[in-house]
Design a protein around this motif. Structure first.
Motif, PDB file in Angstrom:
ATOM      1  N   GLY A  43      27.481  43.001  35.546  1.00  0.00           N
ATOM      2  CA  GLY A  43      28.010  44.065  35.729  1.00  0.00           C
ATOM      3  C   GLY A  43      28.670  44.767  34.749  1.00  0.00           C
ATOM      4  N   ALA A  44      28.689  46.287  34.776  1.00  0.00           N
ATOM      5  CA  ALA A  44      29.629  47.035  33.797  1.00  0.00           C
ATOM      6  C   ALA A  44      31.155  47.143  34.749  1.00  0.00           C
ATOM      7  N   ALA A  45      32.035  46.466  34.297  1.00  0.00           N
ATOM      8  CA  ALA A  45      33.439  46.525  35.132  1.00  0.00           C
ATOM      9  C   ALA A  45      34.247  47.745  34.635  1.00  0.00           C
ATOM     10  N   ARG A  46      35.090  48.345  35.545  1.00  0.00           N
ATOM     11  CA  ARG A  46      36.242  49.101  35.166  1.00  0.00           C
ATOM     12  C   ARG A  46      37.396  48.584  35.841  1.00  0.00           C
ATOM     13  N   LEU A  47      38.415  48.554  34.801  1.00  0.00           N
ATOM     14  CA  LEU A  47      39.896  48.247  35.237  1.00  0.00           C
ATOM     15  C   LEU A  47      40.807  49.129  34.796  1.00  0.00           C
ATOM     16  N   GLY A  48      41.202  49.812  35.505  1.00  0.00           N
ATOM     17  CA  GLY A  48      42.115  50.850  34.877  1.00  0.00           C
ATOM     18  C   GLY A  48      41.512  51.694  33.732  1.00  0.00           C
ATOM     19  N   ASP A  49      41.933  51.660  32.479  1.00  0.00           N
ATOM     20  CA  ASP A  49      41.147  52.180  31.329  1.00  0.00           C
ATOM     21  C   ASP A  49      40.348  51.258  30.641  1.00  0.00           C
ATOM     22  N   LEU A  50      40.252  49.954  31.071  1.00  0.00           N
ATOM     23  CA  LEU A  50      39.363  48.880  30.318  1.00  0.00           C
ATOM     24  C   LEU A  50      37.886  49.184  30.911  1.00  0.00           C
ATOM     25  N   ARG A  51      37.059  48.984  29.815  1.00  0.00           N
ATOM     26  CA  ARG A  51      35.795  48.847  30.237  1.00  0.00           C
ATOM     27  C   ARG A  51      35.194  47.694  29.747  1.00  0.00           C
ATOM     28  N   PHE A  52      34.386  46.642  30.486  1.00  0.00           N
ATOM     29  CA  PHE A  52      33.881  45.773  29.881  1.00  0.00           C
ATOM     30  C   PHE A  52      32.801  44.963  30.669  1.00  0.00           C
ATOM     31  N   THR A  53      31.943  44.080  30.173  1.00  0.00           N
ATOM     32  CA  THR A  53      30.913  43.583  30.809  1.00  0.00           C
ATOM     33  C   THR A  53      31.727  42.561  31.721  1.00  0.00           C
ATOM     34  N   VAL A  54      31.224  42.088  32.873  1.00  0.00           N
ATOM     35  CA  VAL A  54      31.687  40.987  33.546  1.00  0.00           C
ATOM     36  C   VAL A  54      30.388  40.018  34.296  1.00  0.00           C
ATOM     37  N   ILE A  55      30.663  38.819  34.117  1.00  0.00           N
ATOM     38  CA  ILE A  55      29.500  37.735  34.704  1.00  0.00           C
ATOM     39  C   ILE A  55      30.160  37.111  36.011  1.00  0.00           C
ATOM     40  N   ASP A  56      29.197  37.094  37.117  1.00  0.00           N
ATOM     41  CA  ASP A  56      29.769  36.254  38.278  1.00  0.00           C
ATOM     42  C   ASP A  56      28.812  34.982  38.400  1.00  0.00           C
ATOM     43  N   THR A  57      29.118  33.957  38.594  1.00  0.00           N
ATOM     44  CA  THR A  57      28.103  32.924  38.778  1.00  0.00           C
ATOM     45  C   THR A  57      27.621  32.781  40.328  1.00  0.00           C
ATOM     46  N   ALA A  58      26.693  33.171  40.473  1.00  0.00           N
ATOM     47  CA  ALA A  58      26.270  33.249  42.012  1.00  0.00           C
ATOM     48  C   ALA A  58      25.094  32.130  42.252  1.00  0.00           C
ATOM     49  N   GLY A  59      24.526  31.769  43.233  1.00  0.00           N
ATOM     50  CA  GLY A  59      23.350  30.820  43.249  1.00  0.00           C
ATOM     51  C   GLY A  59      23.887  29.435  43.827  1.00  0.00           C
ATOM     52  N   LEU A  60      25.288  29.346  43.996  1.00  0.00           N
ATOM     53  CA  LEU A  60      25.591  28.099  44.255  1.00  0.00           C
ATOM     54  C   LEU A  60      25.557  27.834  45.553  1.00  0.00           C
ATOM     55  N   GLU A  61      25.511  28.950  46.407  1.00  0.00           N
ATOM     56  CA  GLU A  61      25.917  29.045  47.691  1.00  0.00           C
ATOM     57  C   GLU A  61      24.932  28.131  48.624  1.00  0.00           C
ATOM     58  N   ASP A  62      23.797  28.027  48.161  1.00  0.00           N
ATOM     59  CA  ASP A  62      22.571  27.110  48.798  1.00  0.00           C
ATOM     60  C   ASP A  62      22.408  25.739  48.326  1.00  0.00           C
ATOM     61  N   ALA A  63      23.338  25.452  47.386  1.00  0.00           N
ATOM     62  CA  ALA A  63      23.183  24.213  46.861  1.00  0.00           C
ATOM     63  C   ALA A  63      23.763  22.899  47.777  1.00  0.00           C
ATOM     64  N   THR A  64      22.881  21.679  48.131  1.00  0.00           N
ATOM     65  CA  THR A  64      23.265  21.010  48.825  1.00  0.00           C
ATOM     66  C   THR A  64      24.619  20.055  48.096  1.00  0.00           C
ATOM     67  N   ASP A  65      25.373  19.346  48.772  1.00  0.00           N
ATOM     68  CA  ASP A  65      26.660  18.572  48.040  1.00  0.00           C
ATOM     69  C   ASP A  65      26.267  17.724  47.161  1.00  0.00           C
ATOM     70  N   ASP A  66      25.095  17.272  47.221  1.00  0.00           N
ATOM     71  CA  ASP A  66      24.756  16.132  46.113  1.00  0.00           C
ATOM     72  C   ASP A  66      24.432  16.967  44.817  1.00  0.00           C
ATOM     73  N   SER A  67      23.881  18.247  45.111  1.00  0.00           N
ATOM     74  CA  SER A  67      23.332  18.848  43.786  1.00  0.00           C
ATOM     75  C   SER A  67      24.596  19.927  43.225  1.00  0.00           C
ATOM     76  N   LEU A  68      25.372  20.232  44.098  1.00  0.00           N
ATOM     77  CA  LEU A  68      26.555  21.109  43.688  1.00  0.00           C
ATOM     78  C   LEU A  68      27.068  21.164  42.476  1.00  0.00           C
ATOM     79  N   GLU A  69      27.848  19.760  42.233  1.00  0.00           N
ATOM     80  CA  GLU A  69      28.395  19.614  41.118  1.00  0.00           C
ATOM     81  C   GLU A  69      27.792  19.799  39.601  1.00  0.00           C
ATOM     82  N   GLY A  70      26.485  19.369  39.815  1.00  0.00           N
ATOM     83  CA  GLY A  70      25.609  19.364  38.387  1.00  0.00           C
ATOM     84  C   GLY A  70      25.536  20.926  38.278  1.00  0.00           C
ATOM     85  N   ARG A  71      24.890  21.553  39.306  1.00  0.00           N
ATOM     86  CA  ARG A  71      24.571  23.169  39.155  1.00  0.00           C
ATOM     87  C   ARG A  71      25.693  23.766  38.857  1.00  0.00           C
ATOM     88  N   MET A  72      26.855  23.541  39.455  1.00  0.00           N
ATOM     89  CA  MET A  72      28.019  24.239  39.251  1.00  0.00           C
ATOM     90  C   MET A  72      28.137  24.421  37.501  1.00  0.00           C
TER      91      MET A  72
END
Ligand code: GDP
Ligand code: MG
Length: 163
Positions: A43-72
């Motif tokens: 997404g296009a981030a705004r913070l005060g005068d700063l403009r930059f691109t920000v990345i969020d790592t999503a999609g981990l919420e439905d991982a099982t405990d077994d697969s979480l570490e590797g996916r993460m």
């Protein structure tokens, strides 16, 4: 090319809350960009005068405990690779967990600039976690509350020389 900041950290530390606060409704879907899966949001981030691109790592919420570490690990490594700098979130109320230590190692190895932020830092319940965060060896932790919008001016001050 705009400066790109990746927000990384284990599930539930508040990455998406911060992403939403920085991006608001200016969320860009990135399905058409090579190498970007639906598990990374940009997404296009705004913070005060700063403009930059920000990345969020999503999609981990439905991982099982077994697969979480590797996916993460894989997802986060991809986000870090795309980024100019990383914002590493921990949960100040929970303190340092083994997964936080795993992330600290990934970030250290990446050689990218890292800002360590202890989120959920509103109120006294966060004081111990904030002190514990020094143990990660990533410098002075920034006290942040993504939900309450606290610590954002300090975040801007840390980012300003890089953006
Ligand atoms: P993510 O899994 O890292 O993306 O974490 P989320 O952004 O989904 O947040 C996980 C939970 O932490 C949600 O219930 C949020 O409301 C909560 N949360 C996020 N930021 C804060 C904060 O600054 N303070 C507190 N107390 N809770 C927060
Ligand atoms: Mg999330």
């Amino acid at each position: 090319m705009s400066f790109t900041l990746a927000i990384v950290g284990r599930p539930n530390v508040g990455k998406s809350t911060l992403f939403n606060r920085l991006v608001g409704k200016r969320l860009a879907l990135v399905d058409d960009q090579p190498g970007v899966t639906r598990d990374l949001r940009e997404g296009a981030a705004r913070l005060g005068d700063l403009r930059f691109t920000v990345i969020d790592t999503a999609g981990l919420e439905d991982a099982t405990d077994d697969s979480l570490e590797g996916r993460m690990r894989r997802l986060s490594e991809r986000a870090v690779e795309m980024a100019d700098a990383c914002l590493f979130l921990i949960d100040a109320r929970a303190g340092i967990t083994p997964n936080d230590t795993l992330f600290a190692d990934i970030l250290r190895r990446s050689g990218k600039p890292v800002i360590l932020a202890a989120n959920k830092a509103e109120g006294r319940a966060a004081e111990a976690g904030l002190i514990e965060a020094w143990e990660l060896g990533l410098g002075e932790p920034l006290a942040l509350s993504a939900e309450h919008g606290e610590g954002l001016a300090e975040l801007a001050t840390r980012l300003a020389p890089m953006v």
